[in-house]
Design an enzyme around this catalytic site. Structure first.
Site, mmCIF file in Angstrom:
data_model
loop_
_atom_site.group_PDB
_atom_site.id
_atom_site.type_symbol
_atom_site.label_atom_id
_atom_site.label_comp_id
_atom_site.label_asym_id
_atom_site.label_seq_id
_atom_site.Cartn_x
_atom_site.Cartn_y
_atom_site.Cartn_z
ATOM 1 N N SER A 28 57.555 -39.041 -42.438
ATOM 2 C CA SER A 28 57.808 -39.002 -40.994
ATOM 3 C C SER A 28 58.102 -37.586 -40.511
ATOM 4 O O SER A 28 58.343 -37.364 -39.332
ATOM 5 C CB SER A 28 58.978 -39.924 -40.637
ATOM 6 O OG SER A 28 60.122 -39.606 -41.406
ATOM 7 N N THR A 160 52.753 -54.520 5.410
ATOM 8 C CA THR A 160 52.866 -55.601 4.427
ATOM 9 C C THR A 160 51.417 -55.986 4.136
ATOM 10 O O THR A 160 50.572 -55.930 5.040
ATOM 11 C CB THR A 160 53.639 -56.829 4.973
ATOM 12 O OG1 THR A 160 52.960 -57.322 6.127
ATOM 13 C CG2 THR A 160 55.076 -56.457 5.354
ATOM 14 N N HIS A 161 51.142 -56.334 2.902
ATOM 15 C CA HIS A 161 49.747 -56.604 2.482
ATOM 16 C C HIS A 161 48.841 -55.400 2.745
ATOM 17 O O HIS A 161 47.633 -55.559 2.891
ATOM 18 C CB HIS A 161 49.161 -57.828 3.190
ATOM 19 C CG HIS A 161 50.079 -59.006 3.261
ATOM 20 N ND1 HIS A 161 50.082 -60.010 2.313
ATOM 21 C CD2 HIS A 161 51.062 -59.319 4.142
ATOM 22 C CE1 HIS A 161 51.012 -60.905 2.622
ATOM 23 N NE2 HIS A 161 51.631 -60.509 3.730
ATOM 24 N N SER A 282 37.175 -30.063 -6.928
ATOM 25 C CA SER A 282 36.054 -30.671 -7.627
ATOM 26 C C SER A 282 35.068 -29.576 -7.983
ATOM 27 O O SER A 282 34.872 -28.625 -7.221
ATOM 28 C CB SER A 282 35.380 -31.702 -6.719
ATOM 29 O OG SER A 282 34.044 -31.906 -7.142
ATOM 30 N N LYS A 288 36.557 -31.071 -1.637
ATOM 31 C CA LYS A 288 37.566 -31.989 -2.194
ATOM 32 C C LYS A 288 38.853 -31.338 -2.641
ATOM 33 O O LYS A 288 38.882 -30.228 -3.143
ATOM 34 C CB LYS A 288 36.962 -32.751 -3.382
ATOM 35 C CG LYS A 288 35.909 -33.715 -2.909
ATOM 36 C CD LYS A 288 35.713 -34.868 -3.831
ATOM 37 C CE LYS A 288 36.897 -35.753 -3.930
ATOM 38 N NZ LYS A 288 36.600 -36.970 -4.673
ATOM 39 N N GLU A 295 47.760 -39.267 -9.515
ATOM 40 C CA GLU A 295 47.012 -40.242 -10.309
ATOM 41 C C GLU A 295 47.540 -40.304 -11.745
ATOM 42 O O GLU A 295 47.640 -41.371 -12.342
ATOM 43 C CB GLU A 295 45.526 -39.878 -10.311
ATOM 44 C CG GLU A 295 44.884 -39.987 -8.942
ATOM 45 C CD GLU A 295 43.491 -39.373 -8.932
ATOM 46 O OE1 GLU A 295 43.358 -38.204 -8.510
ATOM 47 O OE2 GLU A 295 42.544 -40.043 -9.359
ATOM 48 N N TYR A 322 68.305 -52.422 -42.660
ATOM 49 C CA TYR A 322 67.217 -51.471 -42.432
ATOM 50 C C TYR A 322 65.922 -51.908 -43.106
ATOM 51 O O TYR A 322 65.928 -52.423 -44.215
ATOM 52 C CB TYR A 322 67.621 -50.079 -42.958
ATOM 53 C CG TYR A 322 66.525 -49.038 -42.813
ATOM 54 C CD1 TYR A 322 66.389 -48.324 -41.637
ATOM 55 C CD2 TYR A 322 65.614 -48.800 -43.844
ATOM 56 C CE1 TYR A 322 65.377 -47.385 -41.490
ATOM 57 C CE2 TYR A 322 64.597 -47.867 -43.707
ATOM 58 C CZ TYR A 322 64.479 -47.160 -42.523
ATOM 59 O OH TYR A 322 63.472 -46.240 -42.374
ATOM 60 N N GLN A 327 61.013 -46.832 -38.950
ATOM 61 C CA GLN A 327 60.575 -45.439 -38.833
ATOM 62 C C GLN A 327 59.547 -45.284 -37.706
ATOM 63 O O GLN A 327 59.362 -44.191 -37.178
ATOM 64 C CB GLN A 327 59.978 -44.978 -40.170
ATOM 65 C CG GLN A 327 59.477 -43.554 -40.191
ATOM 66 C CD GLN A 327 59.222 -43.072 -41.613
ATOM 67 O OE1 GLN A 327 60.149 -42.828 -42.360
ATOM 68 N NE2 GLN A 327 57.959 -42.946 -41.987
ATOM 69 N N LYS A 330 60.277 -43.801 -33.621
ATOM 70 C CA LYS A 330 60.441 -42.477 -33.022
ATOM 71 C C LYS A 330 59.272 -42.011 -32.173
ATOM 72 O O LYS A 330 59.464 -41.540 -31.045
ATOM 73 C CB LYS A 330 60.745 -41.447 -34.116
ATOM 74 C CG LYS A 330 62.154 -41.584 -34.643
ATOM 75 C CD LYS A 330 62.340 -40.845 -35.940
ATOM 76 C CE LYS A 330 63.207 -41.602 -36.913
ATOM 77 N NZ LYS A 330 62.690 -42.919 -37.344
HETATM 78 N N1 ARG Z 1 62.561 -41.562 -42.314
HETATM 79 C C1 ARG Z 1 63.350 -42.767 -42.244
HETATM 80 C C2 ARG Z 1 63.307 -43.347 -40.815
HETATM 81 O O1 ARG Z 1 62.904 -42.654 -39.960
HETATM 82 C C3 ARG Z 1 64.777 -42.479 -42.618
HETATM 83 C C4 ARG Z 1 65.512 -43.612 -43.210
HETATM 84 C C5 ARG Z 1 64.989 -43.938 -44.552
HETATM 85 N N2 ARG Z 1 65.785 -44.910 -45.204
HETATM 86 C C6 ARG Z 1 65.353 -45.565 -46.267
HETATM 87 N N3 ARG Z 1 66.112 -46.454 -46.762
HETATM 88 N N4 ARG Z 1 64.165 -45.344 -46.727
HETATM 89 O O2 ARG Z 1 63.622 -44.479 -40.589
#
Ligand code: ARG
Length: 463
Positions: A28, A160-161, A282, A288, A295, A322, A327, A330
């Protein structure tokens, strides 16, 4: 001891390193390096606490805390070399720390796990984004208030509409978005208050046997308290989901306004002129001037809401605690946050720079028999007519104007008395659009005096 090819962190259990494909799917670091600052902040707080509790020597803690600052400055200046083999930001930082401070680095990970570490880092990151969003929203509200103040009594058609309904004031229309954005900011604030509990010290999932002080790290990192259940602390991504939900609703509001700007800036409407700075031309049609920024803002809701759905889907089937699925949280949040901030900034710039076309707004406000409701209300008030009858009479008068191809205020008194003999010349007072808006003085109504009251309320609130 550890085979060079196997992992430096868990090489004790592993004879061989990962397949290249395994490394590619597992790593990651390509994206979570954005958490570097938060990771180092969290580690520094953790090390200080470990020393305070006598789990780590003061000397080691001092080395670690200083070394971490060196790592941070290497990352910030771009000299840090990220390694995919080291999987994520947490292990990249720790490995580099070891190169800098040696053996002490190996003691930093006492009484914690990457599971509470990543939850902490990510929460800190999201919290910063919430603060930035609240600020960005306030800036846009101020820009809208500037427009509202300039045109508190300018008339325009209310729809409206998307059909002409009743005349409203420009200021009133601008304030509608100020209200929406106010709710957006308040949603972000609620989410922030709810998420502000520290996962750090939940360790892998069960807590730790070391005598840590979670209150101390929570306080150091600006959290209100430590999260009360270690299983929940490491497996909770509600804060990210709430951020995405708040962001989605905010982006949706931006999209609605963007849609209006696209319509309003067209040659058919001419309600606003967008500045050159926030339009494009344009390559083939010289006349234009395109509302590209509007947009694109209109389109941003797609990816932001997409991120929300994606993360909901990632989370919905996960058993406690977990799982590596998490992961995938993010990139969705990073992308949504980047695009929300960009959309807010672009909208703020557009609103600041745009010029409302007062004359076009006024000309359009009278068309489409927009004061028909005022006429009906006049019949009720002046002739004591039941509203349903007044509606019927007004309909007949509108039909008459339509047949003659004119507006209501262009009809003669004879035209009107021909339909309803009791009508007097006073009726013309309510057929003008300015009189119409001025009469709507109910709280939150479109009358300029109401609009000015609301502008003042918002200006005070945003100060
Ligand atoms: N790179 C992992 C994440 O973003 C970190 C946590 C990893 N934990 C594990 N038990 N492998 O979630």
């Amino acid at each position: 001891m550890t085979d060079k090819k196997s992992n430096a962190m868990w090489g004790g259990r592993f004879a061989a390193g990962p397949d290249a494909i395994m490394e590619a799917i597992n790593a990651s670091i390509g994206f979570d390096q954005r958490l570097a600052k938060q990771d180092i902040e969290g580690s520094r707080a953790h090390a200080a606490m470990l020393a305070y509790q006598g789990i780590l020597s003061d000397n080691d803690a001092a080395e670690i805390r200083k070394g971490l600052l060196t790592v941070l400055s290497e990352i910030e200046t771009g000299s840090f070399e990220f390694s995919t083999a080291l999987e994520d930001i947490h292990m990249n930082v720790e490995a580099r720390l070891k190169e800098i401070v040696g053996e002490a680095a190996g003691r930093l990970h006492t009484a914690r796990s990457r599971n509470d570490q990543v939850a902490t880092d990510f929460k800190l990151w999201v919290r910063d984004q919430i603060d930035a969003a609240i600020e960005g929203i306030a800036e846009l509200q101020k820009a809208l208030l500037g427009q509202a103040e300039a045109g508190a009594d300018w008339v325009m058609p209310g729809f409206t509409h998307l059909q002409t309904a009743q005349p409203v004031t420009w200021g009133h229309h601008m304030l509608a978005y100020v209200e929406m954005l106010g709710r957006d900011a308040s949603r972000f604030k609620d989410a922030r208050a709810r998420m502000n509990e520290s996962p750090l010290g939940a360790a892998a999932l069960a807590g730790t046997s070391f005598p840590i002080d979670r209150h101390m790290t929570a306080e150091a990192l600006g959290f209100d308290r430590p999260a009360a259940n270690s299983l929940d602390a490491v497996s909770d991504r509600d804060f990210a989901l709430e951020f995405l939900s708040c962001a989605s609703i905010c982006a949706l509001h931006l999209s609605r306004f963007a849609e209006e700007l696209v319509i309003w800036s067209s040659a058919q409407f001419r309600f606003v002129a967008l500045s050159d700075r926030f339009s494009t031309g344009s390559s083939i049609m010289p006349q234009k001037k395109n509302p590209d920024a509007a947009e694109l803002i209109r389109a941003k809701i797609g990816r932001i809401f997409g991120a929300n759905v994606a993360l909901m889907t990632v989370m919905k089937g996960l058993p406690l605690a977990y799982s590596k699925d998490m992961q995938e949280d993010k990139e969705q949040v990073f992308d949504a946050a980047d695009n929300l901030m960009l959309a807010l900034a672009a909208m703020t710039g557009m609103v600041r720079d745009m010029t409302a076309q007062r004359d076009s707004l006024e000309a359009a406000s009278a068309s489409g028999f927009s004061t028909a409701t005022d006429l009906a209300d006049w019949l009720v008030r002046s002739l004591d007519m039941p509203f349903r009858d007044a509606h019927h009479v007004t309909g007949a008068i509108v039909k008459c104007a339509e047949d003659k191809g004119c507006d209501l205020s262009d009809l003669s008194l004879a035209d009107m008395t021909g339909i309803c003999p009791k009508i007097t010349g006073d009726v013309f007072d309510v057929l003008g659009v300015h009189n119409s808006v001025a009469s709507r003085t109910s709280y939150g109504g479109t009358a300029p005096e109401q609009v000015r009251n609301q502008i003042k309320r918002w200006k005070d609130a945003l100060e």
